[in-house]
Scaffold this motif. Structure first.
Motif, short mmCIF file in Angstrom:
data_model
loop_
_atom_site.label_atom_id
_atom_site.label_comp_id
_atom_site.label_asym_id
_atom_site.label_seq_id
_atom_site.Cartn_x
_atom_site.Cartn_y
_atom_site.Cartn_z
N LEU A 174 0.56 -0.91 0.30
CA LEU A 174 0.31 -0.14 0.07
C LEU A 174 0.66 1.72 0.46
O LEU A 174 0.76 1.92 -0.77
CB LEU A 174 -0.73 -0.41 1.25
CG LEU A 174 -1.86 -1.47 1.16
CD1 LEU A 174 -2.54 -1.48 2.63
CD2 LEU A 174 -3.18 -0.85 0.36
N ALA A 175 1.75 1.45 0.62
CA ALA A 175 3.18 2.49 0.54
C ALA A 175 3.30 2.84 -0.30
O ALA A 175 3.79 3.68 -0.71
CB ALA A 175 3.70 2.03 1.95
N LEU A 176 4.31 1.65 -1.06
CA LEU A 176 4.46 1.31 -2.38
C LEU A 176 3.61 2.36 -3.85
O LEU A 176 3.29 3.16 -4.69
CB LEU A 176 5.36 0.10 -3.23
CG LEU A 176 5.89 -0.45 -2.52
CD1 LEU A 176 5.94 -1.81 -2.99
CD2 LEU A 176 7.44 0.81 -3.04
N GLY A 177 1.39 2.42 -3.28
CA GLY A 177 0.89 2.42 -3.82
C GLY A 177 0.64 4.13 -4.18
O GLY A 177 0.35 4.67 -4.82
N VAL A 178 1.02 4.98 -2.81
CA VAL A 178 0.35 5.81 -2.61
C VAL A 178 1.65 7.03 -2.89
O VAL A 178 1.55 8.50 -2.92
CB VAL A 178 0.09 6.31 -0.89
CG1 VAL A 178 -1.17 5.66 -0.27
CG2 VAL A 178 1.09 5.72 0.00
N GLY A 179 2.87 6.27 -3.30
CA GLY A 179 4.09 7.07 -3.45
C GLY A 179 4.55 7.49 -2.53
O GLY A 179 4.25 7.96 -0.96
N PRO A 180 6.10 8.89 -2.84
CA PRO A 180 6.98 9.01 -1.67
C PRO A 180 5.66 10.32 -1.24
O PRO A 180 5.88 10.61 0.13
CB PRO A 180 7.82 9.42 -2.33
CG PRO A 180 7.98 9.40 -3.47
CD PRO A 180 6.59 8.81 -4.02
N GLN A 181 5.34 10.92 -1.68
CA GLN A 181 4.38 12.21 -0.79
C GLN A 181 2.91 11.76 -0.62
O GLN A 181 2.34 12.29 0.29
CB GLN A 181 4.01 13.24 -2.29
CG GLN A 181 4.85 13.34 -3.17
CD GLN A 181 5.82 14.32 -2.16
OE1 GLN A 181 5.74 14.62 -1.12
NE2 GLN A 181 7.59 13.85 -2.59
N GLY A 182 2.29 10.45 -0.45
CA GLY A 182 1.25 9.96 0.10
C GLY A 182 1.55 9.48 1.48
O GLY A 182 2.33 9.14 1.99
N SER A 183 0.62 8.78 2.14
CA SER A 183 0.29 8.65 3.36
C SER A 183 0.01 6.68 4.06
O SER A 183 -1.73 7.33 2.84
CB SER A 183 0.57 9.36 4.67
OG SER A 183 -1.16 10.14 3.93
N VAL A 184 0.19 6.29 4.45
CA VAL A 184 -0.34 5.27 5.01
C VAL A 184 -1.03 5.11 6.75
O VAL A 184 0.42 4.93 6.94
CB VAL A 184 0.34 3.35 4.51
CG1 VAL A 184 -0.77 2.57 5.12
CG2 VAL A 184 0.01 3.44 3.59
#
Ligand code: SAH
Ligand code: DHB
Ligand code: MG
Length: 229
Positions: free
Chosen positions: A79-89
């Motif tokens: 999921l963390a790969l999916g949100v990308g570096p600017q995203g959050s889990v």
């Protein structure tokens, strides 16, 4: 009567797909091994399912993901790969050992900056997110104690916006979803939770849902997929 004849074959096919598609990421597989060595149960998603979670996250454009049930952080990493570096889990876990193994694994995979693990019973963590008026999540993966599925779905809905994607794991359980919970002994409450959560998805006017069966290295199971209207 539940047939397991295809388990071996479908697991071999999963191995083939992992290799043909190059699904496994060495850091994540090391993390899986680390979790098994630490004595955590082998109930994380498969690599193909993990990649599916990454793709669902990317396809839906989710950058804010909520997970209920971290274990060793394997699905969390996808999921963390999916949100990308600017995203959050944000991931909820109540076993301190699971949370600490997950933190190490996320660190090793270079993903810890985008993941926050909330330690404690998930219902409390979710209630706190609700009462502190957390911004809505774009995708929510529910994969903890199945007896509390409906409680998690109700809270997930409160933490959603129109278009939020809900994924509920383990709704088939090798066909046990057909059984009478009263005859299942130990797992009675969990099976009841699975069956109640499917009816909840049918009856809740704010969601549109389906469920798909899966086979592979994790046996015969399935997940429900829903969209918040
Ligand atoms: N999502 C993980 C697997 C999760 S297994 C993966 O696919 O990689 C379920 C996890 O939920 C376990 O780690 C268990 O400790 C946790 N859990 C069970 N009941 C919980 C509760 N009430 N609150 C928080 N975590 C819970
Ligand atoms: C179980 C839990 C899971 O989340 C899973 O993916 C498989 C099995 C279990 O409690 O048995
Ligand atoms: Mg699961």
């Amino acid at each position: 009567m539940i047939h397991h004849l295809a388990d071996k074959e479908s697991s071999a096919v999963d191995d083939y797909l992992n290799s043909a598609l190059g699904l496994e990421i060495p850091e994540l597989e090391t993390g899986r091994e680390h979790a098994h060595n630490a004595g955590l149960p082998h109930i994380e998603v498969s690599a193909a399912q993990g990649k599916f979670l990454q793709l669902l996250t990317e396809i839906s454009g989710a950058t804010r993901v909520l997970e209920i049930g971290t274990l060793g952080g394997y699905s969390t990493s996808w999921l963390a790969l999916g949100v990308g570096p600017q995203g959050s889990v944000v991931s909820c876990e109540f076993e301190p050992l699971h949370a600490s193994v997950a933190r190490e694994n996320l660190q090793r995979a270079g993903l810890s900056d985008r993941v926050e693990i909330k330690l404690g019973p998930a219902q409390g963590s979710l209630d706190k997110l609700i009462s502190t008026r957390s911004p809505a999540f774009d995708l929510i993966f529910i994969d903890a104690d199945k007896r509390n599925n409906v409680a998690y779905l109700e809270r997930a809905l409160e933490l959603s916006r129109s278009g939020t994607v809900l994924v509920l794991d383990n709704v088939v359980r090798a066909g046990h979803v057909l059984d009478d919970p009263a005859e299942l002994g130990l797992q009675e409450a969990d099976l009841r939770g699975v069956q109640q959560s499917l009816r909840w998805l049918r009856d809740e006017p704010r969601v549109s849902a389906t469920a798909l069966q899966t086979v592979g290295s994790k046996g015969w199971d399935g997940f429900a997929l829903a969209r918040v209207l």
